[in-house]
Design an enzyme around this catalytic site. Structure first.
Site, PDB file in Angstrom:
ATOM      1  N   ASP A   1      15.772 -21.903  15.665  1.00  0.00           N
ATOM      2  CA  ASP A   1      16.353 -21.146  14.562  1.00  0.00           C
ATOM      3  C   ASP A   1      17.810 -21.563  14.375  1.00  0.00           C
ATOM      4  O   ASP A   1      18.554 -21.725  15.341  1.00  0.00           O
ATOM      5  CB  ASP A   1      16.258 -19.633  14.833  1.00  0.00           C
ATOM      6  CG  ASP A   1      16.463 -18.811  13.571  1.00  0.00           C
ATOM      7  OD1 ASP A   1      15.488 -18.195  13.099  1.00  0.00           O
ATOM      8  OD2 ASP A   1      17.590 -18.791  13.043  1.00  0.00           O
ATOM      9  N   ILE A   2      18.209 -21.729  13.112  1.00  0.00           N
ATOM     10  CA  ILE A   2      19.564 -22.206  12.801  1.00  0.00           C
ATOM     11  C   ILE A   2      20.614 -21.125  13.093  1.00  0.00           C
ATOM     12  O   ILE A   2      21.793 -21.448  13.273  1.00  0.00           O
ATOM     13  CB  ILE A   2      19.612 -22.645  11.311  1.00  0.00           C
ATOM     14  CG1 ILE A   2      20.713 -23.664  11.066  1.00  0.00           C
ATOM     15  CG2 ILE A   2      19.726 -21.460  10.370  1.00  0.00           C
ATOM     16  CD1 ILE A   2      20.626 -24.319   9.685  1.00  0.00           C
TER      17      ILE A   2
ATOM     18  N   GLY B   1      12.192  -7.280   6.840  1.00  0.00           N
ATOM     19  CA  GLY B   1      13.257  -8.201   7.224  1.00  0.00           C
ATOM     20  C   GLY B   1      12.966  -9.659   6.942  1.00  0.00           C
ATOM     21  O   GLY B   1      13.687 -10.539   7.415  1.00  0.00           O
ATOM     22  N   GLN B   2      11.910  -9.935   6.155  1.00  0.00           N
ATOM     23  CA  GLN B   2      11.573 -11.330   5.871  1.00  0.00           C
ATOM     24  C   GLN B   2      12.570 -11.908   4.867  1.00  0.00           C
ATOM     25  O   GLN B   2      12.827 -11.311   3.814  1.00  0.00           O
ATOM     26  CB  GLN B   2      10.149 -11.437   5.316  1.00  0.00           C
ATOM     27  CG  GLN B   2       9.681 -12.877   5.166  1.00  0.00           C
ATOM     28  CD  GLN B   2       8.209 -13.003   4.828  1.00  0.00           C
ATOM     29  OE1 GLN B   2       7.497 -11.999   4.652  1.00  0.00           O
ATOM     30  NE2 GLN B   2       7.736 -14.237   4.737  1.00  0.00           N
TER      31      GLN B   2
ATOM     32  N   HIS C   1       5.989 -17.400   9.314  1.00  0.00           N
ATOM     33  CA  HIS C   1       6.514 -17.932  10.576  1.00  0.00           C
ATOM     34  C   HIS C   1       6.572 -16.813  11.600  1.00  0.00           C
ATOM     35  O   HIS C   1       6.662 -15.637  11.239  1.00  0.00           O
ATOM     36  CB  HIS C   1       7.909 -18.539  10.385  1.00  0.00           C
ATOM     37  CG  HIS C   1       8.890 -17.588   9.786  1.00  0.00           C
ATOM     38  ND1 HIS C   1       8.913 -17.303   8.436  1.00  0.00           N
ATOM     39  CD2 HIS C   1       9.869 -16.829  10.344  1.00  0.00           C
ATOM     40  CE1 HIS C   1       9.860 -16.421   8.199  1.00  0.00           C
ATOM     41  NE2 HIS C   1      10.454 -16.111   9.334  1.00  0.00           N
TER      42      HIS C   1
ATOM     43  N   HIS D   1       8.723 -15.592  15.081  1.00  0.00           N
ATOM     44  CA  HIS D   1       9.899 -15.791  15.933  1.00  0.00           C
ATOM     45  C   HIS D   1       9.491 -15.692  17.406  1.00  0.00           C
ATOM     46  O   HIS D   1       8.701 -14.817  17.777  1.00  0.00           O
ATOM     47  CB  HIS D   1      10.944 -14.706  15.689  1.00  0.00           C
ATOM     48  CG  HIS D   1      11.469 -14.660  14.283  1.00  0.00           C
ATOM     49  ND1 HIS D   1      12.716 -15.118  13.941  1.00  0.00           N
ATOM     50  CD2 HIS D   1      10.920 -14.203  13.141  1.00  0.00           C
ATOM     51  CE1 HIS D   1      12.913 -14.935  12.637  1.00  0.00           C
ATOM     52  NE2 HIS D   1      11.834 -14.380  12.133  1.00  0.00           N
TER      53      HIS D   1
HETATM   54  P1  AMP Z   1      12.840 -14.088   8.602  1.00  0.00           P
HETATM   55  O1  AMP Z   1      14.066 -13.257   8.359  1.00  0.00           O
HETATM   56  O2  AMP Z   1      11.831 -13.476   9.509  1.00  0.00           O
HETATM   57  O3  AMP Z   1      12.241 -14.571   7.287  1.00  0.00           O
HETATM   58  O4  AMP Z   1      13.348 -15.352   9.410  1.00  0.00           O
HETATM   59  C1  AMP Z   1      13.873 -16.492   8.810  1.00  0.00           C
HETATM   60  C2  AMP Z   1      14.605 -17.231   9.880  1.00  0.00           C
HETATM   61  O5  AMP Z   1      14.750 -18.570   9.462  1.00  0.00           O
HETATM   62  C3  AMP Z   1      16.011 -16.684  10.156  1.00  0.00           C
HETATM   63  O6  AMP Z   1      16.112 -16.319  11.533  1.00  0.00           O
HETATM   64  C4  AMP Z   1      16.917 -17.866   9.812  1.00  0.00           C
HETATM   65  O7  AMP Z   1      18.029 -17.977  10.674  1.00  0.00           O
HETATM   66  C5  AMP Z   1      15.970 -19.043   9.947  1.00  0.00           C
HETATM   67  N1  AMP Z   1      16.311 -20.211   9.140  1.00  0.00           N
HETATM   68  C6  AMP Z   1      16.643 -20.235   7.825  1.00  0.00           C
HETATM   69  N2  AMP Z   1      16.872 -21.491   7.431  1.00  0.00           N
HETATM   70  C7  AMP Z   1      16.674 -22.281   8.522  1.00  0.00           C
HETATM   71  C8  AMP Z   1      16.752 -23.683   8.750  1.00  0.00           C
HETATM   72  N3  AMP Z   1      17.104 -24.554   7.784  1.00  0.00           N
HETATM   73  N4  AMP Z   1      16.485 -24.153   9.989  1.00  0.00           N
HETATM   74  C9  AMP Z   1      16.157 -23.279  10.985  1.00  0.00           C
HETATM   75  N5  AMP Z   1      16.044 -21.962  10.820  1.00  0.00           N
HETATM   76  C10 AMP Z   1      16.307 -21.461   9.612  1.00  0.00           C
END
Ligand code: AMP
Ligand code: ZN
Length: 111
Positions: free
Chosen positions: A29-30, A90-91, A97, A99
């Protein structure tokens, strides 16, 4: 389609990949919320959990999470799996995906 995770799967947006098979990638995760914060991402686009009825993909999310967690020995101290679904869940990225969070004692609060 303008989807950041589809672009990561295609390789047009960079990511740190820790696992890949025919159906899934796992990336870091970024914006990590724990010392270990990984995302299990199906290569095929499903906007949310509710848009995926394929048993192999739904089961695969957990199989892949278990495999990576075992490889990284996350299970020894413990880890948490989360699928945020829609706005109040929280999506923020609308490509299914899961976590994987680990590496510290996680909050007992779930929301
Ligand atoms: P959610 O809030 O469950 O939709 O999770 C989305 C996740 O994607 C968040 O934890 C972000 O930090 C992560 N995210 C968004 N863009 C990227 C990216 N380019 N590379 C890696 N993680 C990302
Ligand atoms: Zn997508």
């Amino acid at each position: 389609m303008d989807c950041i995770f589809c672009k990561i799967v295609e390789g047009t947006v960079p990511s740190t990949k820790v696992y890949e098979d025919d159906n899934f990638i796992v990336i870091k995760d970024i914006n990590p919320q724990a010392p270990v914060h990984l995302l299990v991402i199906p290569k095929r686009h499903y906007s949310t959990l509710m848009d995926c009825d394929e048993r192999d993909i739904l089961g695969g999310l957990i199989d892949v999470a278990k495999r990576v967690s075992t490889e990284k020995r996350l299970h020894e101290r413990g880890f948490r799996l989360v699928i945020n679904t829609n706005e109040e869940g929280g999506q923020t990225v609308f490509h299914l995906h899961m976590h994987i969070l680990a590496g510290r004692a996680l909050s007992g609060k779930m929301g």
